[in-house]
Design an enzyme around this catalytic site. Structure first.
Site: not given
Ligand code: ADP
Ligand code: TRP
Length: 326
Positions: A112, A191, A194
């Site tokens: 950030k 990938k 969100k």
């Molecule tokens: P986002 O990237 O949507 O904000 P988070 O960071 O909240 O998702 O991810 C929560 C968990 O889900 C983490 O442990 C992360 O490793 C897993 N995760 C998120 N997106 C993926 C993806 N595209 N492939 C595999 N694992 C993922």
């Protein structure tokens, strides 16, 4: 005694396929072998979700989703982080042994700052709160994605410093890095995340889900031409839901030509609906029973507090805060 496994997940949005295959599915599998504590990290989410109604909704949805996906409250304790008041208290004790330079390099804050976005003290001290989450339950194993490994290292560092000053108090946890070789692609082929706006939510209504799947980016190979399944996001996603035999069948159809991407997407849609069919039914049922869901969270919090209370008493006594050693 089997080792204690603990993990938390932030309620910062609805769960998507990446969250499930990359994390949730793997945590849930651990409940069969170890003592498992899983919580919804709503204190952490406060650093990003500013709207109370939204946060409450995401937290409730997270609980329902986890239960629908197979988290069994008879095996694993499921609770809200904010229902364990021992956590912020322990956070303070840990804060007093946290060196600033350690937090300076933690990525949530650093990213950030580098982008020029103003960060608050909550984000800066986020890893200390996470350390309290872990140390409060004498956790042995913490399953997390690669991005969280740094925070487990901070946790170990703080535990060691506290133990160094005050004697053996905290158990040193180990990270169990989840298998993310199956990086789940989003609708744009990058990938799924969100923050990229390319997610496919786990429990979208069927019509919306179908529409979302139809929007997955594919190349412009004409319908009649052969296609390469290995470079296609639709096929990569299909692999998550199908047997090797089914994969071979679809791969063959890609290579033979004559199949459009629309048909592959329809196949993916049907496979996903079937895969999460039972979870969808359980979810619909749980949605009708908010009081039961709340009771599960309260029971989980009671189990969590029973443990955290003991660890906190041990830590307070060690550093001279309470009159009697526990
Ligand atoms: P986002 O990237 O949507 O904000 P988070 O960071 O909240 O998702 O991810 C929560 C968990 O889900 C983490 O442990 C992360 O490793 C897993 N995760 C998120 N997106 C993926 C993806 N595209 N492939 C595999 N694992 C993922
Ligand atoms: N910071 C973690 C994440 O964003 C969530 C979390 C909070 C957590 N406390 C934890 C994970 C303790 C494991 C253990 O994904």
């Amino acid at each position: 005694m089997s080792p204690r496994v603990l993990s938390g997940i932030q309620p910062t949005g609805r769960f998507h396929w990446g969250n499930y295959f990359g994390a949730i599915r793997q945590y849930i599998a651990l409940q069969d072998h170890d003592q498992a504590f899983y919580f919804i990290a709503d204190f952490h989410a406060l650093t990003t979700v500013r709207d109370p109604k939204t946060l409450r909704g995401f937290t409730q949805d997270a609980a329902i989703d986890l239960l629908a996906l197979g988290l069994d409250p008879a095996k694993a304790a499921l609770f809200r982080q904010s229902d364990v008041p021992e956590i912020p208290e322990l956070t303070w004790l840990l804060m007093t042994v946290t060196q600033m330079h350690l937090l300076d390099k933690c990525h949530a804050y650093k990213d950030k700052k580098e982008k020029g976005i103003a960060a608050d003290a909550g984000l800066f001290t986020y890893p200390v709160l996470m350390a309290a989450d872990i140390l409060a339950y004498d956790s042995d194993i913490v399953p997390v994605g690669q991005d969280q490994v740094q925070h487990i290292e901070v946790t170990r560092d703080l535990a060691q410093r506290f133990n160094h000053f005050y004697g053996e108090t905290f158990v040193l946890p180990n990270a169990k890095v989840l298998d993310t070789t199956a990086k789940v692609p989003g609708t744009d082929g990058e990938k799924m995340s969100k923050s990229y706006g390319n997610i496919i939510e786990l429990f979208m209504p069927p019509k919306k889900l179908r529409k979302k799947i139809m929007s997955i980016k594919t190349d412009s190979t004409p319908m009649e031409d052969p296609k390469d399944p290995e470079t296609c996001a639709v096929f990569t996603l299909y692999k998550l839901f199908s047997s090797e035999e089914q994969q071979a069948t679809l791969a063959e159809r890609y290579r033979a030509g004559g199949m459009g991407y629309g048909e592959a997407k329809q196949t993916l849609y049907e496979a996903a609906m079937e895969y999460f069919g039972e979870a969808r039914e359980r979810r619909a049922d749980l949605e009708q029973r908010p009081d039961d869901v709340e009771q599960i969270l309260q029971d989980g919090a009671a189990r969590a507090r029973a443990k955290a209370g003991k660890v906190l008493a041990r830590a307070k006594s060690a550093c001279g805060l309470s009159a009697r050693p526990s």
